[in-house]
Design a protein around this motif. Structure first.
Motif, PDB file in Angstrom:
ATOM      1  N   ARG A   1       4.302   8.133  -3.324  1.00  0.00           N
ATOM      2  CA  ARG A   1       3.195   8.402  -4.236  1.00  0.00           C
ATOM      3  C   ARG A   1       3.111   7.330  -5.315  1.00  0.00           C
ATOM      4  O   ARG A   1       4.125   6.817  -5.797  1.00  0.00           O
ATOM      5  N   GLU A   2       1.893   7.012  -5.724  1.00  0.00           N
ATOM      6  CA  GLU A   2       1.674   6.003  -6.759  1.00  0.00           C
ATOM      7  C   GLU A   2       2.387   6.383  -8.058  1.00  0.00           C
ATOM      8  O   GLU A   2       2.957   5.530  -8.740  1.00  0.00           O
ATOM      9  N   GLU A   3       2.370   7.650  -8.389  1.00  0.00           N
ATOM     10  CA  GLU A   3       3.018   8.116  -9.619  1.00  0.00           C
ATOM     11  C   GLU A   3       4.517   7.817  -9.606  1.00  0.00           C
ATOM     12  O   GLU A   3       5.099   7.431 -10.623  1.00  0.00           O
ATOM     13  N   ASP A   4       5.151   7.985  -8.440  1.00  0.00           N
ATOM     14  CA  ASP A   4       6.587   7.700  -8.321  1.00  0.00           C
ATOM     15  C   ASP A   4       6.864   6.205  -8.478  1.00  0.00           C
ATOM     16  O   ASP A   4       7.872   5.809  -9.068  1.00  0.00           O
ATOM     17  N   ILE A   5       5.963   5.385  -7.957  1.00  0.00           N
ATOM     18  CA  ILE A   5       6.112   3.934  -8.093  1.00  0.00           C
ATOM     19  C   ILE A   5       5.991   3.525  -9.564  1.00  0.00           C
ATOM     20  O   ILE A   5       6.761   2.710 -10.060  1.00  0.00           O
ATOM     21  N   LYS A   6       5.048   4.139 -10.254  1.00  0.00           N
ATOM     22  CA  LYS A   6       4.866   3.832 -11.682  1.00  0.00           C
ATOM     23  C   LYS A   6       6.084   4.263 -12.493  1.00  0.00           C
ATOM     24  O   LYS A   6       6.497   3.561 -13.420  1.00  0.00           O
ATOM     25  N   ASN A   7       6.658   5.403 -12.153  1.00  0.00           N
ATOM     26  CA  ASN A   7       7.873   5.853 -12.845  1.00  0.00           C
ATOM     27  C   ASN A   7       9.016   4.879 -12.616  1.00  0.00           C
ATOM     28  O   ASN A   7       9.783   4.566 -13.531  1.00  0.00           O
ATOM     29  N   TRP A   8       9.145   4.387 -11.374  1.00  0.00           N
ATOM     30  CA  TRP A   8      10.183   3.402 -11.046  1.00  0.00           C
ATOM     31  C   TRP A   8       9.931   2.103 -11.811  1.00  0.00           C
ATOM     32  O   TRP A   8      10.852   1.482 -12.339  1.00  0.00           O
ATOM     33  N   ARG A   9       8.658   1.711 -11.890  1.00  0.00           N
ATOM     34  CA  ARG A   9       8.278   0.504 -12.647  1.00  0.00           C
ATOM     35  C   ARG A   9       8.721   0.626 -14.107  1.00  0.00           C
ATOM     36  O   ARG A   9       9.352  -0.287 -14.649  1.00  0.00           O
ATOM     37  N   ASP A  10       8.393   1.761 -14.727  1.00  0.00           N
ATOM     38  CA  ASP A  10       8.720   1.950 -16.133  1.00  0.00           C
ATOM     39  C   ASP A  10      10.231   2.013 -16.361  1.00  0.00           C
ATOM     40  O   ASP A  10      10.742   1.509 -17.367  1.00  0.00           O
ATOM     41  N   GLU A  11      10.928   2.637 -15.421  1.00  0.00           N
ATOM     42  CA  GLU A  11      12.390   2.754 -15.518  1.00  0.00           C
ATOM     43  C   GLU A  11      13.058   1.383 -15.481  1.00  0.00           C
ATOM     44  O   GLU A  11      14.127   1.170 -16.061  1.00  0.00           O
ATOM     45  N   ASN A  12      12.408   0.429 -14.798  1.00  0.00           N
ATOM     46  CA  ASN A  12      12.972  -0.912 -14.646  1.00  0.00           C
ATOM     47  C   ASN A  12      12.307  -1.953 -15.550  1.00  0.00           C
ATOM     48  O   ASN A  12      12.526  -3.156 -15.374  1.00  0.00           O
TER      49      ASN A  12
ATOM     50  N   HIS B   1       0.832  -1.209   0.000  1.00  0.00           N
ATOM     51  CA  HIS B   1       0.000   0.000   0.000  1.00  0.00           C
ATOM     52  C   HIS B   1       0.863   1.255   0.000  1.00  0.00           C
ATOM     53  O   HIS B   1       1.869   1.322   0.695  1.00  0.00           O
ATOM     54  N   HIS B   2       0.439   2.240  -0.782  1.00  0.00           N
ATOM     55  CA  HIS B   2       1.202   3.478  -0.905  1.00  0.00           C
ATOM     56  C   HIS B   2       0.357   4.679  -0.465  1.00  0.00           C
ATOM     57  O   HIS B   2      -0.796   4.514  -0.026  1.00  0.00           O
ATOM     58  N   PHE B   3       0.928   5.875  -0.601  1.00  0.00           N
ATOM     59  CA  PHE B   3       0.299   7.115  -0.155  1.00  0.00           C
ATOM     60  C   PHE B   3      -1.115   7.273  -0.733  1.00  0.00           C
ATOM     61  O   PHE B   3      -2.067   7.588  -0.018  1.00  0.00           O
ATOM     62  N   ASP B   4      -1.258   7.040  -2.037  1.00  0.00           N
ATOM     63  CA  ASP B   4      -2.561   7.206  -2.681  1.00  0.00           C
ATOM     64  C   ASP B   4      -3.579   6.207  -2.140  1.00  0.00           C
ATOM     65  O   ASP B   4      -4.767   6.530  -2.023  1.00  0.00           O
TER      66      ASP B   4
END
Length: 201
Positions: free
Chosen positions: A113-124, A69-72
């Motif tokens: 933040r969910e957005e930061d997690i998604k950015n990390w996902r895409d980066e990897n 679970h994240h901030f959002d």
């Protein structure tokens, strides 16, 4: 919990990309939940998954389970509880299990933040599953992957509110850390209901 082969492979591939050793154990949670006539299958599924995780963790000699679970999620859960559960309730960053002695649940991504997690996902080059249960696996491309869920309704509402107040989520998050019980006509503490009339003179 009963992922189909396609979704299960995503988990295996993600772990391989990140060089993380994983151990997968199987349950029939999705099968069980799909046959029960319940108005809240998501709640039942989450409860069962958590129970299986606690049991497995104890078998492995662990004293914690970590959830993603994240901030959002915190913000959305707070609003879901108010709008559909008729209570002001949210999730904690960590808590002791009431059913599994000595076990603790932690949420390491609580402030991320969910957005930061998604950015990390895409980066990897990772692929995340939205849920992949029987109720949503056919709807992973509709409503931004929410499958028309109540949580997706809340996400949409928050997006609208952010147009006028970009800090709306931070305000909600701060409010759950500054609850003024003196202004509540009733609240629960330790499972016991308390009325403002008890201390009203």
């Amino acid at each position: 919990p009963g992922y189909n082969d396609y979704n299960r492979q995503y988990i295996i591939d993600n772990a391989k990309l990140l060089n993380i050793p994983i151990e997968i154990f199987n349950t029939d949670i999705f099968d069980v939940v799909s046959t029960i006539d319940s108005k809240s299958p998501c709640y039942l599924c989450a409860k069962m998954r958590r129970g299986y995780l606690y049991n497995r963790a104890k078998e492995l000699g662990c004293n914690k389970i970590a959830l993603g679970h994240h901030f959002d999620d915190v913000i959305e859960t707070t609003l879901l509880s108010m709008f559909y559960g008729s209570e002001v309730k949210t999730m904690l960053p960590k808590l002791h299990s009431t059913n599994f002695e000595g076990m603790e649940l932690i949420r390491p991504l609580y402030l991320v933040r969910e957005e930061d997690i998604k950015n990390w996902r895409d980066e990897n080059d990772l692929h995340f599953l939205q849920c992949a249960c029987r109720f949503t696996e056919n709807c992973t491309i509709c409503d931004n992957g929410g499958g028309g869920s109540k949580r997706q309704e809340i996400k949409t509402l928050l997006r609208r509110l952010k147009r006028d107040n970009p800090n709306i989520e931070k305000s909600i998050f701060n409010s759950i850390h500054a609850v003024s019980l003196d202004t509540f006509p009733g609240y629960k503490h330790g499972g016991k209901e308390v009325s403002f009339l008890e201390n009203y003179k």
